[in-house]
Design a protein around this motif. Structure first.
Motif: not given
Length: 210
Positions: A42-51, A194-196, A201-208
Motif C-alpha cells: 500500500n505504501r508503494m501505491v500511495a507513493a505513486a498516487l502522491n507523484e 504487477t504492483l506498478e 491503473l489506480s492513478a488513472e481511475w482516481f484522475t478520471a
C-alpha cells in the motif's frame, strides 16, 4: 508524511498523512486482513498516487490492543461492519478538514470495508479502487455503491477473480464500475511489475473519477 491520530468513537487510530502541494484530492487506504498502515504494497501505491498529485492517508483500522487480540483470534480482521464504520468516520474527518474530493483504496478485506463505507455515505466518496479485494464480503451494500469502483485482480488469483466477477454482477453498472485483470499477478501482486501496474491503473481511475 505527517503522523495523525484519528478520533473514531472511543478509540484513536494512528495514521500517516501525505499531501503534495495543490493535491487534487485525498485517497484513504483501508488495508487487508492482518495488515496495517505500514504495508509495503500500500505504501508503494500511495507513493505513486502522491507523484500523480493526490494526497494519501494510510491508517490502522485497529488499535494496538485490538491488533494483539486479532493475531490470536483473527476475528476483528473479518468484522466488516466494524471496519467500515471506522473507515466512514475517517472519511468524515477528512471532509471536515476540506481535503477536497475523497477516494478509497481497499485491499483484501479492506476493500469490502471501503465498499460498505462508500454505500453508507453516497456523495462523500468519489471513487473506489479494490486491489485483490473481497467485495463479496460487502454483501447487500454492493448494489448501493454509487462511487465508480475499479476492481483490480491478479490473473493468477483465480478464486478471488471469480468472487469479484460475481460481486460486479450485483453492482449497479450505471455507476461505471469496472473489473480489470492484471496478467501474471497473484493475490499479493508480488510478481515483477504487477504492483506498478496497480499503481498506474489506480492513478488513472482516481484522475478520471474524482
Amino acid at each position: 508524511m505527517t503522523g495523525v491520530l484519528l478520533p473514531v468513537g472511543t478509540v484513536r487510530l494512528e495514521g500517516d498523512l501525505a499531501e503534495p502541494p495543490g493535491a487534487r484530492g485525498l485517497i484513504v487506504f483501508a488495508h487487508g486482513s492482518g495488515s496495517g498502515r505500514h504495508s509495503p504494497r500500500n505504501r508503494m501505491v500511495a507513493a505513486a498516487l502522491n507523484e500523480a498529485g493526490f494526497g494519501t492517508l494510510l491508517f490502522d483500522l485497529l488499535t494496538a490492543e485490538e491488533e494483539l487480540e486479532d493475531r490470536r483470534t483473527a476475528r476483528l480482521r473479518f468484522d466488516v461492519p466494524l471496519l467500515a464504520g471506522r473507515l466512514g468516520q475517517v472519511v468524515a474527518w477528512v471532509r471536515e478538514r476540506g481535503r477536497g474530493p475523497t477516494g478509497l483504496f481497499g485491499a483484501s478485506t479492506g476493500a469490502a470495508a471501503a465498499l460498505v463505507a462508500a454505500a453508507a455515505v453516497p456523495g462523500h466518496v468519489g471513487a473506489v479502487v479494490s486491489r485483490g479485494g473481497r467485495p463479496d464480503l460487502a454483501a447487500g451494500a454492493l448494489k448501493e455503491v454509487r462511487a465508480p469502483t475499479l476492481l483490480l485482480i491478479g490473473g493468477r488469483d483465480l478464486e478471488v477473480l471469480s468472487l469479484n466477477e460475481r460481486a460486479l454482477d450485483r453492482m449497479d453498472q450505471s455507476a461505471g464500475h469496472r473489473l480489470v485483470v492484471v496478467p501474471g499477478a497473484g493475490h499479493l501482486f508480488e510478481e515483477p511489475g504487477t504492483l506498478e501496474e496497480v499503481a498506474r491503473l489506480s492513478a488513472e481511475w482516481f484522475t478520471a473519477n474524482l
